[in-house]
Design a protein around this motif. Structure first.
Motif, short mmCIF file in Angstrom:
data_model
loop_
_atom_site.label_atom_id
_atom_site.label_comp_id
_atom_site.label_asym_id
_atom_site.label_seq_id
_atom_site.Cartn_x
_atom_site.Cartn_y
_atom_site.Cartn_z
N ARG A 185 -5.71 1.10 -5.05
CA ARG A 185 -5.38 2.37 -5.69
C ARG A 185 -3.87 2.57 -5.80
NH1 ARG A 185 -7.89 4.57 -0.43
NH2 ARG A 185 -6.14 5.54 0.63
N SER A 234 0.83 -1.22 0.00
CA SER A 234 0.00 0.00 0.00
C SER A 234 0.85 1.25 0.00
CB SER A 234 -0.85 0.09 1.26
OG SER A 234 -2.01 -0.60 1.08
N THR A 272 -5.42 7.28 -6.36
CA THR A 272 -5.87 8.04 -5.20
C THR A 272 -6.88 9.11 -5.60
OG1 THR A 272 -3.74 7.65 -4.17
CG2 THR A 272 -5.02 9.46 -3.27
N ASN A 332 -1.62 3.80 -8.90
CA ASN A 332 -0.63 4.88 -8.81
C ASN A 332 0.68 4.46 -9.46
OD1 ASN A 332 -2.49 6.36 -7.37
ND2 ASN A 332 -1.59 5.99 -5.37
N ALA A 392 -2.69 7.81 2.99
CA ALA A 392 -2.54 9.26 2.78
C ALA A 392 -3.73 9.85 2.03
CB ALA A 392 -1.25 9.54 2.02
N GLY A 393 -4.32 9.05 1.14
CA GLY A 393 -5.44 9.53 0.33
C GLY A 393 -6.60 9.99 1.19
N SER A 420 3.35 3.54 -2.64
CA SER A 420 4.11 3.67 -3.89
C SER A 420 5.54 4.11 -3.60
CB SER A 420 3.44 4.59 -4.91
OG SER A 420 2.51 5.44 -4.35
N ASP A 447 -7.07 1.00 -0.55
CA ASP A 447 -5.75 1.62 -0.59
C ASP A 447 -4.79 0.70 -1.38
OD1 ASP A 447 -3.58 3.21 -0.11
OD2 ASP A 447 -3.58 3.00 2.06
N ALA A 489 3.17 9.38 -0.46
CA ALA A 489 3.01 8.05 -1.06
C ALA A 489 3.08 6.96 -0.01
CB ALA A 489 4.07 7.85 -2.14
N VAL A 490 2.26 7.07 1.00
CA VAL A 490 2.29 6.09 2.09
C VAL A 490 0.87 5.59 2.36
CG1 VAL A 490 4.30 7.09 3.22
CG2 VAL A 490 2.03 7.93 3.80
N1 ASP Z 1 -1.20 4.45 -0.43
C1 ASP Z 1 -1.19 5.30 -1.57
C2 ASP Z 1 0.20 5.31 -2.20
O1 ASP Z 1 1.18 5.16 -1.53
C3 ASP Z 1 -1.63 6.70 -1.25
C4 ASP Z 1 -3.10 6.68 -0.86
O2 ASP Z 1 -3.94 6.66 -1.80
O3 ASP Z 1 -3.44 6.61 0.30
O4 ASP Z 1 0.32 5.44 -3.37
#
Ligand code: ASP
Length: 441
Positions: free
Chosen positions: A403, A283, A322, A407, A366-367, A285, A400, A362-363
């Protein structure tokens, strides 16, 4: 004996992890056992990937820029990257909005389910911390993101994975300056970074040997820490709309690969698969970035001049999955809580979700923070924000995971498209200790 392809190994690890997680939930001690004894393998894997992210970005970006014959080429790539990233994000949000308006997943939610979800999650520390984080992000001025991009201390910037854009800024500055001195003056530094780049890419291959076990651990943990399945069923229609939208996004990327890049989409997906599977399992990127860079460079054949810039920038500012999710989630919450959104509101969603995707880290999760900002932009009452987040919280983790795959796929597709348009798409190089590892060191 023929070796099983890396993506199959990872897939077997994932399925085994899910089954093991399900098995463990039937024992009282199962969840604790997974968290104490299995999950650390996944954490070590994610930490090892993050460990090499900064050296990899610096080395490959310096190599990419210092290989350029003139700086104007870099300006071209830079402009193309930002433009295409904005376009793909707008496409993603639009698909999300069309889907959620078409299927109206929020209208079918009963008051009872809303009550149940609110009681369970509105006071949850993850929900309240996301609301608080959104408030800090919101108080920033309009040009804050530009100020934030410039580091005042290069070493400090490199000491924090969250400051990726600062590292990119410093490295581009260094690379451009290397082009401006004589080749003799820049040669030692260039040789150093070339060598560092090759070695760090090899570190990616070595870390990937652990991938099948790591995804096993990561997915087993997701299963034992997941929410009550009944709540997931109540939110099934909403989750399906997000997943369907993400699926359409994949078709959009694959049509770019087929018609513009003129490569087989299946070949492309096969080359990228290990990165996508890791995006799903972690989860994040940002954690997947080293693997995405390795796949796009060595397996798809995108020149470093393109990939070393497009991918790290993409991991930070381009989050199509996201943005699509934010579009769907914002309208879903409004539908469920009876807050009417007109056409102008939906346009506001496009704009704020676009900016939010640039600002999202990108964690994992976060979205959801940025979703708060999107909701506030369309006049959603502040006192109902916690209820809104509580509504979608139960399915956030699985969504998550999905998505994040989009990403990563979006960044890789854009890198390939830009490489094609700049004549920088080469035949992929096969290396030892990679997918083609034959057992020799
Ligand atoms: N977890 C997603 C990422 O790291 C970000 C998010 O949509 O919460 O790309």
């Amino acid at each position: 004996m023929k070796k099983i392809a890396l993506h199959w190994q990872i897939m077997i690890g994932m399925v085994a992890g899910v089954l093991f997680g399900v098995l463990m939930t039937s024992f009282d001690w199962g969840a604790d056992f997974v968290i104490d004894w299995i999950a650390p393998i996944g954490t070590i894997f994610i930490k090892s990937l993050k460990l090499i992210a900064i050296p990899l970005i610096v080395a490959s970006l310096v190599k990419g820029i210092s290989d350029l014959e003139d700086i104007s080429k870099f300006k071209n790539i830079g402009l193309k990257t930002i433009t295409i990233y904005i376009l793909t994000t707008v496409v993603a949000i639009t698909i999300g909005l069309v889907m959620v308006n078409l299927f109206q997943p929020g209208s079918g939610i009963s008051a009872e389910t809303i009550d149940q979800l609110t009681t369970k999650y509105a006071e949850n520390s993850s929900v309240t911390s996301k609301l608080a984080e959104a408030q800090t992000q919101k108080t920033a001025g309009p040009l804050q993101f530009l100020t934030d991009m410039v580091p005042e201390n290069a070493v400090k910037a490199m000491g924090d994975n969250g400051l990726m854009l600062q590292v990119i800024f410093f490295t581009i500055f260094l690379g451009i300056s290397m082009l401006l001195v004589t080749p003799k003056q820049s040669a030692p530094l260039k040789a150093f970074f070339d060598s560092l780049n090759e070695i760090v890419l090899k570190m990616v291959d070595l870390i990937m040997l652990m991938a099948p076990f790591a995804v096993f651990a990561l997915l087993a943990k997701v299963v034992v820490t997941s929410d009550d399945p009944n709540l997931l069923i109540a939110l099934l229609k909403y989750a399906m709309v997000v997943v369907l939208g993400l699926g359409i996004m994949v078709c959009f990327y694959m049509s770019l690969i087929a018609f513009y890049v003129k490569k087989s989409p299946l070949w492309f997906l096969k080359q990228l698969a290990p990165a996508q599977l890791l995006a799903f399992s972690t989860s994040s990127s940002a954690a997947t970035l080293p693997v995405t860079m390795e796949r796009v460079d060595e397996h798809i054949g995108v020149d470093k001049e393109v990939s070393s810039f497009v991918l790290p920038v993409g991991a930070t500012i381009n989050m199509d999955g996201t943005s699509l999710y934010q579009g769907v989630a914002a309208v879903f919450i409004a539908q469920a809580l009876g807050h009417h959104l007109g056409f102008a509101d939906q346009l506001t969603i496009v704009l704020t979700a676009l900016l939010a995707s640039i600002g999202s880290a990108a964690v994992p999760g976060a979205g959801m923070v940025m979703l708060v900002i999107v909701l506030e932009a369309v006049g959603f009452p502040a006192e109902k924000l916690a209820i809104g987040l509580a509504l979608i919280f139960a399915v956030d983790r699985p969504l998550d995971m999905c998505r994040t795959v989009i990403n990563v796929t979006g960044d890789a597709t854009v890198a390939t498209v830009i490489a094609k348009s700049s004549g920088k798409l080469n035949p992929p190089e096969e290396k030892n200790w990679d997918d083609n590892y034959k057992g020799e060191i």
